[in-house]
Scaffold this active site. Sequence first.
Site, mmCIF file in Angstrom:
data_model
loop_
_atom_site.group_PDB
_atom_site.id
_atom_site.type_symbol
_atom_site.label_atom_id
_atom_site.label_comp_id
_atom_site.label_asym_id
_atom_site.label_seq_id
_atom_site.Cartn_x
_atom_site.Cartn_y
_atom_site.Cartn_z
ATOM 1 N N ASP A 35 0.820 -1.214 0.000
ATOM 2 C CA ASP A 35 0.000 0.000 0.000
ATOM 3 C C ASP A 35 0.858 1.270 0.000
ATOM 4 O OD1 ASP A 35 -2.035 -1.747 0.131
ATOM 5 O OD2 ASP A 35 -2.815 -1.104 2.092
ATOM 6 N N LEU A 85 -35.975 -8.682 -15.115
ATOM 7 C CA LEU A 85 -36.070 -10.138 -15.264
ATOM 8 C C LEU A 85 -37.402 -10.634 -14.735
ATOM 9 C CD1 LEU A 85 -32.548 -11.058 -13.864
ATOM 10 C CD2 LEU A 85 -33.283 -11.383 -16.232
ATOM 11 N N LYS A 117 -27.720 -13.448 -8.371
ATOM 12 C CA LYS A 117 -28.555 -12.259 -8.492
ATOM 13 C C LYS A 117 -28.210 -11.333 -7.329
ATOM 14 C CE LYS A 117 -33.143 -10.616 -9.563
ATOM 15 N NZ LYS A 117 -33.152 -9.476 -8.653
ATOM 16 N N GLU A 175 -24.261 -4.427 -11.394
ATOM 17 C CA GLU A 175 -24.910 -4.107 -10.130
ATOM 18 C C GLU A 175 -23.922 -3.430 -9.181
ATOM 19 O OE1 GLU A 175 -28.056 -5.142 -10.268
ATOM 20 O OE2 GLU A 175 -28.832 -5.340 -8.216
HETATM 21 S S1 IVH Z 1 -29.565 -9.368 -16.018
HETATM 22 C C1 IVH Z 1 -31.643 -8.741 -19.619
HETATM 23 N N1 IVH Z 1 -28.062 -10.423 -14.146
HETATM 24 O O1 IVH Z 1 -31.996 -7.899 -11.231
HETATM 25 C C2 IVH Z 1 -31.473 -9.017 -18.193
HETATM 26 N N2 IVH Z 1 -29.670 -8.806 -13.500
HETATM 27 O O2 IVH Z 1 -34.976 -7.710 -12.467
HETATM 28 C C3 IVH Z 1 -31.238 -7.822 -17.360
HETATM 29 N N3 IVH Z 1 -29.661 -8.275 -11.110
HETATM 30 O O3 IVH Z 1 -32.454 -4.708 -12.493
HETATM 31 C C4 IVH Z 1 -30.724 -8.076 -16.004
HETATM 32 N N4 IVH Z 1 -28.020 -9.624 -10.558
HETATM 33 O O4 IVH Z 1 -30.598 -5.032 -10.828
HETATM 34 C C5 IVH Z 1 -29.044 -9.556 -14.409
HETATM 35 N N5 IVH Z 1 -26.618 -11.405 -12.597
HETATM 36 C C6 IVH Z 1 -27.613 -10.545 -12.886
HETATM 37 C C7 IVH Z 1 -28.213 -9.754 -11.896
HETATM 38 C C8 IVH Z 1 -29.261 -8.898 -12.229
HETATM 39 C C9 IVH Z 1 -28.876 -8.731 -10.110
HETATM 40 C C10 IVH Z 1 -30.772 -7.316 -10.926
HETATM 41 C C11 IVH Z 1 -30.659 -6.089 -11.762
HETATM 42 C C12 IVH Z 1 -31.920 -5.993 -12.520
HETATM 43 C C13 IVH Z 1 -32.820 -6.944 -11.837
HETATM 44 C C14 IVH Z 1 -33.673 -7.663 -12.851
#
Ligand code: IVH
Length: 679
Positions: A35, A85, A117, A175
Amino acid sequence: MNVGDGAVRRAAALREALNKHNHRYYVLDQPSIPDAEYDQLFRELQALEAQFPALITPDSPTQRVGVAPIAGFEPAQHRVPMLSLNNAFDNDAIVAFDKRVRETLDIAEVDYYCELKFDGLAVNLTYEGGLLLRGATRGDGASGEDVTANLRTIKNIPLRLAAATVPAVLEVRGEVIMFKQDFSDLNRRQREANEKEFVNPRNAAAGALRQLDPRLTASRPLKFFAYGVGDSAGVKLPATHENLLQRLAEFSLPVNSLARVCRGVDAVLKFYRDIGAARETLPYEIDGVVYKVNRLDFQTQLGFVSRAPRFAIAHKFPAEEALTEVLGIDVQVGRTGVLTPVARLKPVFVDNVTVTNATLHNEDEVRRKDVRIGDIVTVRRAGDVIPEVVSVLLERRPPDATEFVMPARCPVCGSHVTRAEGESASRCSGGLICSAQRKQVILHFASRRAMDIEGLGDKIVDQMVDAGLIGTLADIYAVTLEQIANLERMGDKSAANLIDAINTSKHTTLQRFIYALGIRNVGESTARDLARHFGALEALLGADLQALQAVSDVGLVVAQAIVDFLAEPHNRNVIDALRGHGVVWQETEPLVKASAPGKVNGKTFVLTGTLPTLTRDDAKARIEAAGAKVVGSVSKKTDYVVVGEDAGSKLVKANELGITILDEVGLIALLKENEGTEP
Ligand code: IVH
């Protein structure tokens, strides 16, 4: 002053080096330099830029923070809409999803890219010519808010894509989250500053991202995980989602390493179970997993319905939080006499079980969260954790909501409830007569270092108390062979052995007897000091606060605990009854004057790690025999720390405080030396 070629080159080299180290540190978690060295390079670049402001570039690591507060966020249109989703809550929905996908594509088995997710906020990062030009929240999916300055403070978001050839345009979707540890650190700071605490990491992350002053965002450690791409130009995208994320990683973007390709629905459901099992141990919160058809051409073929893709689905974990009403606040008495306020709830389904009660921990917690009877609250349950009330929805508080009052008397036995200064726990002073505490009290009384009644363990005590054989401690000495033999799974032989053990325990020492009473704050060593000091039980029973504090190492807290205990007539009755049953010990002359403090006498020791020959008990006994005491944790008051193998944080602390450290040989030498010098 003109910027020389040398300065230009040096600044570029510093930027490149710092960005590389930054990536290794924040994205790969593999720091390559100390660091201090990083800081030195950073300061050199800062100095250079201060001298020649023309050298400052938007991707300079010095430019992450420092922007002045803004009045509000500008709207930011996404080049390609940000979708949401569809959610699935059970396996059947996933089986149906897979079936639809296979039928649409007309193939037998599908490869899915399975991801976590993340429970955070979706953002869109726009890179042009490799530079991070804009970052926006999801908003309504078509446009969000421009939070570029705040996103730039997130250390694992690259300000420039690291690659020889970069796309002309790339929208990176992902995210923003706050790690659990950072969340609890933040809440600790909030508490210390008397500021409101955040309900969960997601809310804390949302709050941080929406700060109008980026310097505030920078002080709240956020992290980012990329999980997709929106618009792109000037780049040929790979054939699969897996390779797409690989490409993002090559650009130095952080992608999560737990994602993997699963072929077919069974493999996908196994991923769900595996991640579910590991969920608690993850350093961040997730609320499910996401399955995405891996081939990008298949994704295009499947397309969208309204605002959600047909090629992906979120498989959610059961909700860990739910809203419900507080019907009442009861008080439970634990085995050690601690009174715990418990919210009685309108039944609510959380994390697969119906929750009807949630702990409120203690009086201060009830006040801090301001939970009142009639309130609507968020209840949380995760895994095996006891359900707890997270927060109150103040806007839904009914006018007649009533505040909780800690009862003055124990709801089980009616004894006074006490709360020591500086402590959060309220306690029942009933001790020996409170049935809630009885079992624990009996087990302590019978334990090896107390009255040492072999065979009087957990299960038998439960049975004896439940059968009404033991009400107070004294009843232990009144039970008959027949009564014990009648208990479940109790043979005649074991019953006889137990009676023997009970009788044998009657011959004891004053020290053991005092310890066995289970007076709060009176552990073995205090019991020994009291026994030595007073010599006889009568003298102890007659001692007031002042007399008690004359005992070595007895301070106000301990003295008060003893006085409180003895002030309850039922405790005195039990002591009398025990002696009536023939519990005896050898009494001695009271200790008139403590011997003069020396190198060991009167000193405080801490033992840590495994010593080569002495057991911990042996070492303790020897140290105590020399007139010193052994305590559990290292503080400024510690005189010696005795270290063995695998010594941990206590050694570190001792070093920090500059306390004398001894190994076993050193300890024995010190004790020997002490024997020689004792008066
Ligand atoms: S894909 C076309 N992948 O979930 C697909 N979303 O309802 C678009 N999220 O608003 C989203 N982890 O905030 C995707 N591995 C992931 C995710 C993810 C969290 C959240 C994201 C999105 C919501 C979908």
